[in-house]
Design a protein around this motif. Structure first.
Motif, PDB file in Angstrom:
ATOM      1  N   GLN A   1       0.818  -1.324  -0.041  1.00  0.00           N
ATOM      2  CA  GLN A   1      -0.076   0.022  -0.119  1.00  0.00           C
ATOM      3  C   GLN A   1       0.718   1.146   0.174  1.00  0.00           C
ATOM      4  O   GLN A   1       2.053   1.358   0.784  1.00  0.00           O
ATOM      5  CB  GLN A   1      -0.987   0.076   1.271  1.00  0.00           C
ATOM      6  CG  GLN A   1      -1.792  -1.016   1.389  1.00  0.00           C
ATOM      7  CD  GLN A   1      -3.024  -0.592   0.131  1.00  0.00           C
ATOM      8  OE1 GLN A   1      -3.010  -1.161  -0.961  1.00  0.00           O
ATOM      9  NE2 GLN A   1      -3.951   0.305   0.683  1.00  0.00           N
ATOM     10  N   ILE A   2       0.529   2.217  -0.923  1.00  0.00           N
ATOM     11  CA  ILE A   2       1.024   3.516  -0.636  1.00  0.00           C
ATOM     12  C   ILE A   2       0.231   4.592   0.033  1.00  0.00           C
ATOM     13  O   ILE A   2      -0.959   4.574  -0.437  1.00  0.00           O
ATOM     14  CB  ILE A   2       1.819   3.908  -1.951  1.00  0.00           C
ATOM     15  CG1 ILE A   2       0.734   4.137  -3.179  1.00  0.00           C
ATOM     16  CG2 ILE A   2       2.947   2.930  -2.332  1.00  0.00           C
ATOM     17  CD1 ILE A   2       1.131   4.624  -4.449  1.00  0.00           C
ATOM     18  N   LYS A   3       0.539   5.884   0.579  1.00  0.00           N
ATOM     19  CA  LYS A   3      -0.117   6.564   1.088  1.00  0.00           C
ATOM     20  C   LYS A   3       0.135   7.960   0.468  1.00  0.00           C
ATOM     21  O   LYS A   3       1.523   8.030   0.264  1.00  0.00           O
ATOM     22  CB  LYS A   3       0.115   6.818   2.484  1.00  0.00           C
ATOM     23  CG  LYS A   3      -0.604   7.865   3.206  1.00  0.00           C
ATOM     24  CD  LYS A   3      -0.830   7.801   4.957  1.00  0.00           C
ATOM     25  CE  LYS A   3      -1.554   8.823   5.339  1.00  0.00           C
ATOM     26  NZ  LYS A   3      -3.057   9.260   4.779  1.00  0.00           N
ATOM     27  N   LEU A   4      -0.770   8.580  -0.278  1.00  0.00           N
ATOM     28  CA  LEU A   4      -0.654   9.830  -1.013  1.00  0.00           C
ATOM     29  C   LEU A   4      -0.866  11.062  -0.124  1.00  0.00           C
ATOM     30  O   LEU A   4      -1.851  11.110   0.598  1.00  0.00           O
ATOM     31  CB  LEU A   4      -1.440   9.783  -2.382  1.00  0.00           C
ATOM     32  CG  LEU A   4      -1.442   8.646  -3.312  1.00  0.00           C
ATOM     33  CD1 LEU A   4      -2.308   8.670  -4.323  1.00  0.00           C
ATOM     34  CD2 LEU A   4      -0.113   8.619  -4.000  1.00  0.00           C
ATOM     35  N   SER A   5       0.146  12.150  -0.457  1.00  0.00           N
ATOM     36  CA  SER A   5      -0.360  13.279  -0.103  1.00  0.00           C
ATOM     37  C   SER A   5      -1.541  14.064  -0.651  1.00  0.00           C
ATOM     38  O   SER A   5      -1.827  13.624  -2.027  1.00  0.00           O
ATOM     39  CB  SER A   5       0.896  14.243   0.117  1.00  0.00           C
ATOM     40  OG  SER A   5       1.248  14.597  -1.302  1.00  0.00           O
ATOM     41  N   GLN A   6      -2.089  15.013  -0.134  1.00  0.00           N
ATOM     42  CA  GLN A   6      -3.184  15.771  -1.011  1.00  0.00           C
ATOM     43  C   GLN A   6      -2.771  16.225  -2.404  1.00  0.00           C
ATOM     44  O   GLN A   6      -3.210  16.031  -3.274  1.00  0.00           O
ATOM     45  CB  GLN A   6      -3.646  16.929  -0.212  1.00  0.00           C
ATOM     46  CG  GLN A   6      -4.677  17.655  -0.790  1.00  0.00           C
ATOM     47  CD  GLN A   6      -5.309  18.769  -0.005  1.00  0.00           C
ATOM     48  OE1 GLN A   6      -4.996  18.891   1.312  1.00  0.00           O
ATOM     49  NE2 GLN A   6      -6.227  19.271  -0.283  1.00  0.00           N
TER      50      GLN A   6
ATOM     51  N   ARG B   1      -2.166  13.412  -4.808  1.00  0.00           N
ATOM     52  CA  ARG B   1      -3.466  13.062  -5.216  1.00  0.00           C
ATOM     53  C   ARG B   1      -3.908  13.881  -6.348  1.00  0.00           C
ATOM     54  O   ARG B   1      -4.365  13.643  -7.465  1.00  0.00           O
ATOM     55  CB  ARG B   1      -4.334  12.865  -4.046  1.00  0.00           C
ATOM     56  CG  ARG B   1      -5.707  12.314  -4.560  1.00  0.00           C
ATOM     57  CD  ARG B   1      -6.667  11.878  -3.327  1.00  0.00           C
ATOM     58  NE  ARG B   1      -6.026  10.895  -2.621  1.00  0.00           N
ATOM     59  CZ  ARG B   1      -6.142   9.351  -3.033  1.00  0.00           C
ATOM     60  NH1 ARG B   1      -6.935   9.315  -4.215  1.00  0.00           N
ATOM     61  NH2 ARG B   1      -5.714   8.588  -2.493  1.00  0.00           N
TER      62      ARG B   1
ATOM     63  N   GLY C   1      -4.164   3.347  -3.985  1.00  0.00           N
ATOM     64  CA  GLY C   1      -3.205   3.239  -2.926  1.00  0.00           C
ATOM     65  C   GLY C   1      -2.448   2.109  -3.137  1.00  0.00           C
ATOM     66  O   GLY C   1      -1.962   1.572  -2.234  1.00  0.00           O
TER      67      GLY C   1
ATOM     68  N   ASN D   1       6.485  10.606  -1.929  1.00  0.00           N
ATOM     69  CA  ASN D   1       6.514   9.308  -1.967  1.00  0.00           C
ATOM     70  C   ASN D   1       7.531   8.888  -3.017  1.00  0.00           C
ATOM     71  O   ASN D   1       7.302   9.049  -4.219  1.00  0.00           O
ATOM     72  CB  ASN D   1       5.197   8.702  -2.111  1.00  0.00           C
ATOM     73  CG  ASN D   1       4.974   7.251  -1.927  1.00  0.00           C
ATOM     74  OD1 ASN D   1       5.787   6.397  -2.415  1.00  0.00           O
ATOM     75  ND2 ASN D   1       4.190   6.765  -1.035  1.00  0.00           N
TER      76      ASN D   1
END
Length: 153
Positions: free
Chosen positions: A2-7, A10, A63, A119
């Protein structure tokens, strides 16, 4: 993974997704309009690459780590300045000029996105896409140059 994106990531990826969707539509539409079979094959191949970019961006927006492997074809074009004139190439030239301008714009967009990506997985995927966009531009340029549509002085 899983990767988490900043606003910001995105937002940029959403913009990139729109650009890739437009590229797919342009390449597919133009492939149906051009007269030269070699050019039709090239545009069809690039349309498939653009679809892969769209899919990669979609994966990141969901994600997921993007799958960068793509089994697209490789059309080899002449790189020398030997003119290979094709009858009726004026319309093809207009379409190619539009596509080359699009590739220049999209490559610049991805340049900004690379610098804005926090990221490392996103940055790596965007760099991969940007490199492929630059390769598309090179293929278009080589075709145009070899067919007398883009003369380097």
């Amino acid at each position: 993974m899983q990767i988490k994106l900043s606003q910001k990531e995105r937002m940029l990826l959403e913009d990139g997704k729109k650009q890739e969707d437009l590229c797919v539509k342009k390449y597919q539409g133009y492939a149906a309009k051009v007269q030269d079979v070699q050019l039709k094959n090239l545009l069809t191949e690039i349309a498939q690459d653009e679809q892969h970019h769209y899919d990669m961006i979609n994966q990141m927006l969901q994600g997921m780590e993007p799958n960068m492997a793509h089994s697209g074809g490789t059309t080899t074009l002449p790189t020398d300045n030997t003119l290979q004139q094709v009858s009726g190439n004026v319309n093809d030239q207009i379409l190619l000029e539009d596509l080359l301008s699009t590739e220049k714009y999209v490559s610049g967009f991805y340049d900004t996105t690379v610098f804005e990506a926090a990221n490392p997985k996103v940055r790596q995927a965007v760099q991969h896409i940007q490199t492929e966009e630059q390769n598309h531009g090179e293929k278009l340029f080589n075709y145009m140059n070899s067919h007398g549509m883009y003369n380097v002085k």
